[in-house]
Each structure stands twice: as C-alpha cells, then as structure tokens.
Design a protein around this motif. Sequence first.
Motif: not given
Length: 381
Positions: A103-116, A171-184
């Motif tokens: 239902k919910v997509f989540c991200t952290a952004t400094d602007g453009n990726h969040g808008r996208a 915590k909220n069972n949202w899908e994180l759509v982050q445009d940066t990768a880390w281990e895992g």
Amino acid sequence: MNSHFLLLMTKSYIPYFLNQPDFRIPQNITTDILKEKDALAFHLSLAEYQHTPLISLPALAKHLGIGKLFVKDESKRFGLNAFKGLGASFAVFQILQDKPDMKVFCTATDGNHGRAVAWAAQKFGKEAVVFVPSDTTSNRIQAIEKEGAKVIQLNKNYDDTCAYAEEMSIKNNWELVQDTAWEGYETIPALIMAGYLTQFKELETDLHPREFPEVDVVFLQVGVGSWAGAAAYYYLQRYSSKGPALISVEPEGSSGLLDSFRSSQRVVPNNPSYTIMAGLNCGIPSLSGWELLKNAISVSLNIPDIQVEEAIRCLYYPLEDDPRIISGESGAAGLAGLLAMMQDPVFQPVRQQLDIGPHSRILVFNTEGDTDKESFQKIIS
Ligand SMILES: Cc1ncc(COP(=O)(O)O)c(C=O)c1O
C-alpha cells in the motif's frame, strides 16, 4: 571566503583525482539486474513517455575550445523537471509485480527522487511517505507534496534520514524505495538504476554510436552515484575500455566519491559543508554505484557552488544561436565540471591526460530544470 579559494590559496588542494579504471564489470546482484531488466520496454508503455531532447551547443563549444558539446535535457522527463522518474517508476512497477497488495512506498530524499517516488506511487494508486533532511527547502517539499505524498522533514543529514526511512519502513510494513545501496539492500537500488538506463539507450538513436562512440568525454554529476553508476555500467557493457572517458562531478561541500577514490574505499565526505546542489548533497556513495564507478571513472572532480551558478547562466543566456536551456543547481553540475576543466588552470594536467581540445566531442546531462524556482530566479538575475 569560499572554502575552495581558501584551499587553493594554500596551494595544497587539488580538486580532482586521476583514476586508472580497469573497465571490468563487477559480478553482483546489481549488474545481474542491470543485464536482465528491460526498463525501456516499460517506459515506452507509459502515456507520459517521451524521448528527452539531445541539444547541440556549437557556440558554447567553440567558446570553450572544444569540438562539439551536447546536452541531454532531462528537465523534459515525464513533466517532473528531472530524470528521477525513470528509476522510481520502474522500481515501483517491479515491486508491484511481486507484491501487488503493497500500500505504501517510502523513501528518503533531498528532493527529486522523493518527488519521483510520490509520482510513481500515485500512478499505481498507492501512497507515499517521504522523509527529507533538515536542509531541504520548502519549495522542494511542496513539489513532493503536490504529487500526493506525505512529507516529513527530519532534523538529520541525508545518511541519517535514509536510516530513519528504513527503520520506519520495517516498523510499518512499507516498501522502502531508496536510490542508494548498502550491504543487504541492493535489489531495489538496482531496479532504480535499471530505470536510468533508458536515458542512455535513447542516446543510441541520437548519436548513432554503432562501432565507435560519437563522444569522447561524458561528464556525470554524482550524489550517491546510482545514476553515474548506471551510466558506467552502460558504457562498460557497450564499449569496455574503448568508450568515452567518464568524469564525475560533485559539489566541493559533498564529495563522497572523490574522497572514496582518495581513500581507495567507500567513505563519507570529508568536511561536508552546505551546497546549493541539493540533489548532490549526499553522504557515503551507494555501494552498487561505487563498485561500478571505481572501475569506470577516469577523473573524479569537485566544483564550488559559484561554478554551477555560472553554468546555469551559461545555459540560460546562450551564445549566438545556441538554444536556451533551463537548468537547476544539480542539473547544471555536469556542465559546471566542463567549465572548470576548460577554464581553471588547476585542471591543465587533466586536459592534457584526456587530450581535451578542439577535436573533443563532449556530452553533459541537464539532470534537472528549475526545481527550486526561487533559487533559480536569484541565480539568473
Ligand atoms: C538533479 C539530479 N542530478 C543528479 C543526481 C545524482 O544522482 P545520484 O544520487 O544517483 O548520484 C540527483 C540525485 O538526486 C539529482 O537530483
């Protein structure tokens, strides 16, 4: 006084690193996904899809002492004024193939990726929650809210905002759509990068590089390095060591990639400071971006904010018959790197190493338009 000039005055600061890329494509989850997924087919199915223009600026090229200058204008992408919708739309689409009830997509952004992400979620009838760091301007926040997202500003920097978005998503069972990768956490960033490849595939029809590349140098602005990493993958798989030289450009106040090259490993930026290039104001480079960029980038450089302001004005007040291009602070960073390279004596060894001169054909990307209109007006007036 600007820290760039302070450092230059000490004569010890060199704002670039000459890398010796091995042109090897790393074997990992990211490159498997980049090889396998065809985002262009998905983008072609979108009603808003349009090939973005490739603009030639012959008068500016002549003025700078190079042969040709091309600008791929991503401000025309999906009506979002930036290229980021390519990655977010493809990632959300792919996630929904496996998890149609998300239902919910989540991200952290400094602007453009969040808008996208907000735009993509809304497109598929879903919700978006977007966390932004403390220095994100109200204009950028409003642009994300206009796409129907809930925006929450945190008193944190970019990396800590990403960590918080991850925590809230678990915590909220949202899908994180982050445009940066880390281990895992590599699959979703790789889907985003696969989405960015559409831009480079479009260039095939514009530049007709069948046997040999029709450009000699490509400038790539870097935030976390996912976009430049996708570009690196594209050029490595297409040309191996015979492709154009790739040059990364970062703000001097946030040069995680340049600092990583200097340390031979992924590090957070040394001495981070404020920059107007909001989209490039990130922390540690993306794991997946770094793995590709270290094998593909010839020169990593950084530029002060004043250089990007000059680049914005260069595009807005064109020479002779060159067309006008509207470019934002992160959007003009690639051109700013080229201006610095051609005009600042400190880059003379780089020009020599890459043999940049009147025969050179150079490609830059306008990755965003005037995404902060107030700041844009100040810069052009
Ligand atoms: C306009 C613009 N250009 C370039 C970039 C850099 O992309 P990346 O963070 O993948 O390096 C960004 C990132 O947000 C951006 O907004």
